[in-house]
Structures are given as C-alpha cells and as structure tokens.
Design an enzyme around this catalytic site. Structure first.
Site, mmCIF file in Angstrom:
data_model
loop_
_atom_site.group_PDB
_atom_site.id
_atom_site.type_symbol
_atom_site.label_atom_id
_atom_site.label_comp_id
_atom_site.label_asym_id
_atom_site.label_seq_id
_atom_site.Cartn_x
_atom_site.Cartn_y
_atom_site.Cartn_z
ATOM 1 N N GLU A 93 0.818 -1.214 0.000
ATOM 2 C CA GLU A 93 0.000 0.000 0.000
ATOM 3 C C GLU A 93 0.853 1.266 0.000
ATOM 4 O O GLU A 93 0.514 2.250 -0.668
ATOM 5 C CB GLU A 93 -0.938 -0.014 1.198
ATOM 6 C CG GLU A 93 -2.097 -1.002 1.078
ATOM 7 C CD GLU A 93 -1.701 -2.432 1.349
ATOM 8 O OE1 GLU A 93 -2.469 -3.348 0.997
ATOM 9 O OE2 GLU A 93 -0.605 -2.647 1.925
ATOM 10 N N HIS A 125 -11.625 -5.842 7.689
ATOM 11 C CA HIS A 125 -12.282 -5.557 6.411
ATOM 12 C C HIS A 125 -13.546 -4.727 6.602
ATOM 13 O O HIS A 125 -14.446 -4.753 5.766
ATOM 14 C CB HIS A 125 -12.641 -6.849 5.681
ATOM 15 C CG HIS A 125 -11.469 -7.684 5.290
ATOM 16 N ND1 HIS A 125 -10.838 -8.524 6.168
ATOM 17 C CD2 HIS A 125 -10.805 -7.793 4.110
ATOM 18 C CE1 HIS A 125 -9.840 -9.133 5.553
ATOM 19 N NE2 HIS A 125 -9.798 -8.711 4.309
#
Length: 337
Positions: free
Chosen positions: A60, A129
């Site tokens: 990321e 998540h």
C-alpha cells in the site's frame, strides 16, 4: 438515464475520464485483468491497456508513493487500496507526501491523485475488512475526503475528484455497492434499480466536492449522515414517525457548513450518525461546530449515534452497526429532551 449500481457508476466514472484524458491511470491490487475484488475496474485493462490499468504488488505504501510521483509529473492517477483497513502502511505517504506536496514546494508541484478505498461494515468482514477511517483523513490539512451514498453522486464525485488538482481520498461504503442498505440485515436486499438515485447520466458530469444535499426536508430534527448511514437514517425516521431533515454530507472535507447551520437553526435539534468508532470520530467535529454556530438555537444537546469504541466484531456485527433500531430509539429520546 440508465440505472446503475454503485460499482457500475464508479467504473463508469473511471471509464469516462480515461477516455477523455490519457493522463488518467488506475492501479492497485487485482484491479487489472481480474477487475478488482469488487469489480469496480472490470474491463478497463482490456479497453485501455495494461499501461493505464494495471496490478501492483501487495504494498500500500508503494501504491500511494507511485501515485504521488505520477501526480507530480503530470499524470492523474486513481489508486485503489483494496480495503480501507489496509491503508495504514500508506498513511505516511498520504499525509507526509500527497497532502503536503503543494505546500512544501511553494506551489511548484501538486498531487492530483485519487485514492479509492472500500470502507465500512455490514458484510461480515470482521475487524480487518470493516473499518471506517474517514476521521484520520479529515484531520490532515491538504486532503479532501469524500463519501458518496448513491450511484448518481458516486460517479459525479469521482469525476470531480479525478479532475481536482489536489489529493482526494474517495471512500466507498461497500455495503451499498449493490443496493441502498437501510440497516435491516434480516430483510431481502433491495437493488439499486428500485432507487431513484441509481439513475445516472451518461458521459461526463460532476457533483461538486464540498456541497451537501438535503435528502429529506423536515422540521423536528436535523440528521447529519453520509454513506450507508443516509439510508439507515431515513429508515429509522420513517419507522418512528419523526419529521426529520436528513442531510447527506457527501464531502467531509471540504464541509458544507452553511447547509448544516441552516438546517439546525430551523429544527433546533441535531443528531449525527456514522459507522466509525465514537471517540474522535468525525461526529465529534460536527458536534463542536454545531455548538459553536448554533448554540442559541438548540433545544437539546447534540446526539451522536455511532459504532462502538472496539474493533469491529464478526459475530456481533449487528450490535456494532448503527442500525435503524438504535438510531430510532435515539431520535425518540432526542425529541423528548
């Protein structure tokens, strides 16, 4: 106008901009041939080639770092972080590089980038998540933070974000990718085709960043919400029979203060609803703002209905999620204050 899901609207926005401007590129984990874990980029690599829609390693910080460099050299990258929960390794790049570039270079460089992130719960994604990290971005000078609640706004806001000359964090509530979820998880899923805001113009259009919209006029209480919670607030209001004015913020930074103030002055009461944890959530900033600007018009203290100050649970997801029952009970208590 065609009726689109949020997924289709987001994909359409990127398609429109990639066709109009060859500086627009999109990349991230699995966004290329696979089309993204939620299929938001499906077909873009086949249409525009692997140099403009491509996969990246699972890094990321690398994804956002590449985007910052691309933006500084004239491209308009749209980077995807597969889940907002995984943006933490990239947070330094977002804060220290993207948000600061125009300032630290005295305007010589900028970072016209968009960082797309699916966020929020309601899909049993558990703690890694399901997070809603919007407050972490709104605290950072130099970033814009956008959260749409429907396909029409999603497309128009994403196009506006891509055209913006500064970095935009574009959060996508994944529970409403395929339908306007009202918080009743035990009822059949309603498709976007049954909602008027799924009607999405073809081609290029924008929804201005920084303009809230009144989704429902009311006189008893102002409800400030964004993303999935706009639909939950409407369901709660309807079920308890309170004439609430529902404001969809759409953009958290810049924030449409004028629309909020007008509404609260009219109703005299205010409730803030968001899915993120309560402490230091964006609702705290909204509450402080309302106290500062509307204090003498308030008939009762500002109320917040939020997620709890815990990791997002799996088995107790619907106890954490601010559903219509919890919002409705808070509305009744607020009206009795």
């Amino acid at each position: 106008m065609p009726s689109l899901t949020m997924i289709e609207a987001i994909r359409d926005a990127m398609d429109v901009m990639m066709a109009r401007d060859d500086r627009v590129v999109t990349f991230g984990q699995d966004v290329g041939r696979f089309g993204g874990v939620f299929r938001c980029t499906d077909g873009l690599q086949g249409k525009y080639g692997s140099s403009r829609c491509f996969d990246t390693p699972i890094s990321e910080s690398g994804i956002v770092g590449i985007a910052v460099g691309m933006g500084a050299y004239g491209l308009r990258p749209v980077a995807e972080i597969q889940f907002a929960d995984y943006m933490y390794p990239a947070y330094d790049q977002i804060v220290s590089e993207a948000a600061r570039l125009r300032y630290r270079s005295a305007g010589e460089f900028s970072a016209p980038i968009v960082v797309r992130m699916p966020c929020g719960g309601g899909i049993f994604g558990a703690q890694t998540h399901s997070q809603s990290p919007e407050a972490l971005f709104t605290h950072v000078a130099g970033l814009k933070t956008v959260i749409p609640s429907n396909p029409h706004d999603a497309k128009g806001l994403l196009i506006a974000a891509i055209e913006d000359d500064d970095p935009v964090v574009f959060l996508e509530p994944k529970r409403i990718y395929n339908g306007p979820f009202d918080g009743h998880h035990d009822r059949p899923v309603v498709p976007w085709s049954k909602h008027e805001l799924s009607e999405t113009p073809q081609g290029h259009y924008t929804v201005p960043i920084g303009e809230a919209v009144v989704r429902r006029e009311g006189v008893e209480v102002s409800v400030l919400a964004y993303g999935t919670m706009v639909h939950v607030a409407e369901a709660a209001r309807r079920e308890v029979g309170i004439d609430a004015e529902i404001i969809d913020l759409r953009s958290l930074i810049p924030l449409d203060v004028d629309t909020i103030v007008r509404s609260v002055i009219k109703t005299g009461r205010c409730m803030i609803v968001h899915e993120a944890t309560r402490t230091s959530g964006f609702g705290a900033e909204l509450s402080a703002l309302i106290q500062e600007k509307c204090f003498y018009h308030l008939e009762a203290p500002v109320v917040r209905v939020t997620g709890w100050d815990t990791p997002y649970p799996h088995a107790q997801e619907w106890d954490y999620f601010p559903g219509p029952d919890r919002v409705g009970r808070a509305l009744i208590r607020l009206m009795e204050s």
